[in-house]
Scaffold this motif. Structure first.
Motif, PDB file in Angstrom:
ATOM      1  N   ASN A   1       1.204  -3.898 -10.558  1.00  0.00           N
ATOM      2  CA  ASN A   1       1.238  -2.657  -9.780  1.00  0.00           C
ATOM      3  C   ASN A   1       2.628  -2.326  -9.249  1.00  0.00           C
ATOM      4  N   TYR A   2       3.613  -3.208  -9.487  1.00  0.00           N
ATOM      5  CA  TYR A   2       4.972  -2.953  -9.014  1.00  0.00           C
ATOM      6  C   TYR A   2       5.675  -1.950  -9.929  1.00  0.00           C
ATOM      7  N   VAL A   3       6.420  -1.046  -9.326  1.00  0.00           N
ATOM      8  CA  VAL A   3       7.269  -0.139 -10.113  1.00  0.00           C
ATOM      9  C   VAL A   3       8.744  -0.401  -9.825  1.00  0.00           C
ATOM     10  N   GLY A   4       9.024  -1.383  -8.973  1.00  0.00           N
ATOM     11  CA  GLY A   4      10.402  -1.738  -8.638  1.00  0.00           C
ATOM     12  C   GLY A   4      10.447  -2.543  -7.361  1.00  0.00           C
ATOM     13  N   TYR A   5      11.656  -2.726  -6.836  1.00  0.00           N
ATOM     14  CA  TYR A   5      11.863  -3.456  -5.588  1.00  0.00           C
ATOM     15  C   TYR A   5      12.884  -2.694  -4.733  1.00  0.00           C
ATOM     16  N   ILE A   6      12.795  -2.869  -3.407  1.00  0.00           N
ATOM     17  CA  ILE A   6      13.813  -2.360  -2.505  1.00  0.00           C
ATOM     18  C   ILE A   6      14.212  -3.475  -1.552  1.00  0.00           C
TER      19      ILE A   6
ATOM     20  N   GLY B   1       3.253   1.583  -7.125  1.00  0.00           N
ATOM     21  CA  GLY B   1       2.897   2.921  -7.545  1.00  0.00           C
ATOM     22  C   GLY B   1       1.729   3.417  -6.709  1.00  0.00           C
ATOM     23  N   THR B   2       1.490   4.715  -6.682  1.00  0.00           N
ATOM     24  CA  THR B   2       0.393   5.256  -5.874  1.00  0.00           C
ATOM     25  C   THR B   2      -0.969   4.985  -6.505  1.00  0.00           C
ATOM     26  N   LEU B   3      -1.001   4.724  -7.806  1.00  0.00           N
ATOM     27  CA  LEU B   3      -2.245   4.373  -8.486  1.00  0.00           C
ATOM     28  C   LEU B   3      -2.264   2.878  -8.769  1.00  0.00           C
ATOM     29  N   ILE B   4      -3.346   2.224  -8.370  1.00  0.00           N
ATOM     30  CA  ILE B   4      -3.463   0.776  -8.527  1.00  0.00           C
ATOM     31  C   ILE B   4      -4.246   0.461  -9.800  1.00  0.00           C
TER      32      ILE B   4
ATOM     33  N   ALA C   1       6.244  -1.724  -0.332  1.00  0.00           N
ATOM     34  CA  ALA C   1       6.727  -0.365  -0.100  1.00  0.00           C
ATOM     35  C   ALA C   1       5.951   0.605  -0.982  1.00  0.00           C
ATOM     36  N   LEU C   2       5.890   1.856  -0.534  1.00  0.00           N
ATOM     37  CA  LEU C   2       5.132   2.879  -1.232  1.00  0.00           C
ATOM     38  C   LEU C   2       5.859   4.205  -1.113  1.00  0.00           C
TER      39      LEU C   2
END
Length: 203
Positions: free
Chosen positions: A100-105, A87-90, A120-121
């Motif tokens: 801090n992860y919001v997912g995976y790619i 995410g853009t906010l840590i 990734a961001l």
């Protein structure tokens, strides 16, 4: 998948190398100028690459090509890995904490290497659009704490992750956006989180 002709492989290699060097794909005109061929010939080769599953592109949209598959002399198997999307906010330190992860790619070589670490961001604004990085793009970033002159870096600004160009001046560091309306950030020290590896764009 069907194998490539010599000319199709040359175009795919050029697109891949251009992406590695610039973090965004070439235009149809740039491909034509590189090979000294007509735009019609470029479109024919790109259409063939797309039908064979090597690239994806959105017609009538500049710099929209994505390389899906790289053909090697020994076959088509390439290294790929799941990397965390932040995410853009840590919220927690260290930055790469799972909190801090919001997912995976999933990303494949040549855009990543099995010997390095990545995250990734998702880009949240248009401040880097001058170098082909747009809002909602996904930046694939090599995790590191140092950068070379002119590299695009991700750094900590408070509890936010920001992407800028890095320049080392005599007594300070300059972090510049690609839009002139955005003033540069000057500082004595900066906490670099990584350097840009490639950009992923969805439509």
């Amino acid at each position: 998948m069907k194998s490539l002709t010599v000319r199709q492989r040359e175009v795919l290699d050029f697109i891949t190398k251009y992406l590695e060097d610039n973090s965004y794909p070439p235009t149809v005109r740039e491909i034509g100028e590189h090979f000294n061929i007509s735009l019609r010939a470029v479109h024919d080769r790109l259409s063939a690459l797309q039908k064979k599953g090597y690239i994806a592109q959105r017609y009538k949209c500049s710099r929209s090509m994505k390389v899906l598959k790289i053909e090697h002399d020994k076959g088509d198997v390439v290294y790929s890995a799941q990397i965390p999307l932040l995410g853009t906010l840590i919220q927690e330190l260290p930055v790469l904490s799972k909190e801090n992860y919001v997912g995976y790619i999933t990303v494949a070589e040549p855009f990543i290497s099995k010997d390095l670490s990545y995250f990734a961001l998702r880009i949240s604004d248009s401040t880097m659009s001058g170098v082909g990085i747009y809002e909602n793009d996904i930046a694939v970033v090599q995790a590191c704490e140092e950068a070379e002159e002119g590299q695009i870096v991700v750094f900590m600004n408070g509890n936010s992750l920001v992407i800028r160009k890095y320049f080392a001046e005599a007594n300070r560091i300059c972090l510049k956006a690609a839009e002139e309306r955005i003033p540069p950030v000057y500082c004595q020290n900066v906490r670099i989180i990584g350097t840009l590896s490639c950009i992923i764009r969805s439509y």
